[in-house]
Design a protein around this motif. Structure first.
Motif, PDB file in Angstrom:
ATOM      1  N   MET A 100      -9.563  71.502  89.063  1.00  0.00           N
ATOM      2  CA  MET A 100     -10.836  71.154  88.452  1.00  0.00           C
ATOM      3  C   MET A 100     -10.613  70.827  86.975  1.00  0.00           C
ATOM      4  SD  MET A 100     -14.292  73.378  88.609  1.00  0.00           S
ATOM      5  CE  MET A 100     -15.172  73.513  87.091  1.00  0.00           C
ATOM      6  N   SER A 101     -11.212  69.767  86.497  1.00  0.00           N
ATOM      7  CA  SER A 101     -11.005  69.371  85.107  1.00  0.00           C
ATOM      8  C   SER A 101     -11.834  70.247  84.175  1.00  0.00           C
ATOM      9  CB  SER A 101     -11.363  67.894  84.916  1.00  0.00           C
ATOM     10  OG  SER A 101     -12.731  67.698  85.178  1.00  0.00           O
ATOM     11  N   LYS A 102     -11.314  70.400  82.972  1.00  0.00           N
ATOM     12  CA  LYS A 102     -11.967  71.264  81.992  1.00  0.00           C
ATOM     13  C   LYS A 102     -13.174  70.569  81.378  1.00  0.00           C
ATOM     14  CE  LYS A 102      -8.082  74.137  80.858  1.00  0.00           C
ATOM     15  NZ  LYS A 102      -7.360  74.838  79.830  1.00  0.00           N
ATOM     16  N   THR A 103     -14.100  71.413  80.925  1.00  0.00           N
ATOM     17  CA  THR A 103     -15.295  70.908  80.257  1.00  0.00           C
ATOM     18  C   THR A 103     -15.238  71.274  78.776  1.00  0.00           C
ATOM     19  OG1 THR A 103     -16.565  72.922  80.598  1.00  0.00           O
ATOM     20  CG2 THR A 103     -16.683  71.252  82.344  1.00  0.00           C
ATOM     21  N   ASP A 163     -15.146  74.914  78.056  1.00  0.00           N
ATOM     22  CA  ASP A 163     -13.873  75.602  78.277  1.00  0.00           C
ATOM     23  C   ASP A 163     -13.003  75.652  77.026  1.00  0.00           C
ATOM     24  OD1 ASP A 163     -14.437  76.064  80.995  1.00  0.00           O
ATOM     25  OD2 ASP A 163     -13.613  74.102  81.558  1.00  0.00           O
ATOM     26  N   SER A 178     -17.337  66.557  80.332  1.00  0.00           N
ATOM     27  CA  SER A 178     -15.896  66.638  80.568  1.00  0.00           C
ATOM     28  C   SER A 178     -15.130  66.362  79.284  1.00  0.00           C
ATOM     29  CB  SER A 178     -15.484  65.618  81.632  1.00  0.00           C
ATOM     30  OG  SER A 178     -15.579  64.306  81.082  1.00  0.00           O
ATOM     31  N   LEU A 179     -13.868  66.771  79.279  1.00  0.00           N
ATOM     32  CA  LEU A 179     -13.024  66.504  78.111  1.00  0.00           C
ATOM     33  C   LEU A 179     -12.814  65.014  77.923  1.00  0.00           C
ATOM     34  CD1 LEU A 179     -10.272  69.232  77.872  1.00  0.00           C
ATOM     35  CD2 LEU A 179     -12.460  69.037  76.736  1.00  0.00           C
ATOM     36  N   SER A 180     -12.744  64.261  79.005  1.00  0.00           N
ATOM     37  CA  SER A 180     -12.574  62.814  78.853  1.00  0.00           C
ATOM     38  C   SER A 180     -13.818  62.198  78.214  1.00  0.00           C
ATOM     39  CB  SER A 180     -12.231  62.133  80.184  1.00  0.00           C
ATOM     40  OG  SER A 180     -13.227  62.356  81.136  1.00  0.00           O
ATOM     41  N   THR A 201      -5.183  71.365  74.229  1.00  0.00           N
ATOM     42  CA  THR A 201      -5.391  71.438  75.685  1.00  0.00           C
ATOM     43  C   THR A 201      -4.427  70.491  76.404  1.00  0.00           C
ATOM     44  OG1 THR A 201      -7.686  72.042  75.378  1.00  0.00           O
ATOM     45  CG2 THR A 201      -7.083  71.207  77.535  1.00  0.00           C
ATOM     46  N   MET A 202      -4.245  69.306  75.851  1.00  0.00           N
ATOM     47  CA  MET A 202      -3.312  68.338  76.446  1.00  0.00           C
ATOM     48  C   MET A 202      -1.881  68.878  76.392  1.00  0.00           C
ATOM     49  SD  MET A 202      -4.947  64.851  74.854  1.00  0.00           S
ATOM     50  CE  MET A 202      -3.669  63.745  75.459  1.00  0.00           C
TER      51      MET A 202
END
Length: 153
Positions: A1-4, A7, A112-114, A149-150
């Motif tokens: 699951m992608s981070k928000t 997070d 989302s982070l994106s 995070t990356m």
């Protein structure tokens, strides 16, 4: 699951108040090595941002707008309103006098982070105030947060 955003944001960020002396805001930015602060009202709602870019006017001074005179009339070659705004920032003594009153961008914790990275890039800002449904500042998300995070991968 992608981070928000929730997070990785910094919760309960340091904030400034409009009436705070500018010198106090500068001290906070320097001590915490951060590039800006959300400015909130009594209810905790975002009313502006104070950044190092806003504060640099204090040192850089202001260049008057170019003008020409014709028959004792002054004709400005660029907007005198921009000059007045810059002058106000250069002479300001409180956060409210120097801050950017309409923050360029904000984000909500569920994004989302994106989405956040895209917004940071599009708006060319280094941080985003994170707002709840009532418009209260609940966090701050910086470019550094996303890079860390990356790196964690």
């Amino acid at each position: 699951m992608s981070k928000t955003v929730a997070d990785i944001m910094t919760p309960n960020p340091i904030v400034a108040r409009p009436e705070m002396p500018l010198k106090e805001a500068i001290k906070i930015l320097a001590e915490h090595q951060i590039s800006g602060l959300p400015v909130v009202n009594d209810g905790g709602k975002l009313v502006g941002m104070i950044s190092v870019t806003d504060i640099i006017w204090q040192e850089s001074g202001v260049t008057p707008p170019a003008y020409i005179t014709v028959l004792d009339s002054v004709i400005f070659l660029e907007s005198p309103a921009r000059y007045e705004k810059e002058l106000h920032k250069a002479l300001g003594e409180t956060v409210e006098e120097v801050m950017t009153k309409e923050p360029i961008a904000t984000i909500t914790p569920n994004k989302s982070l994106s989405d956040a990275a895209r917004l940071l890039n599009e708006k060319r800002v280094h941080q985003l105030p994170v707002l709840d449904e009532q418009g209260k500042v609940i966090g701050i998300l910086s470019c550094g947060d996303i890079i860390r995070t990356m790196a964690e991968g």
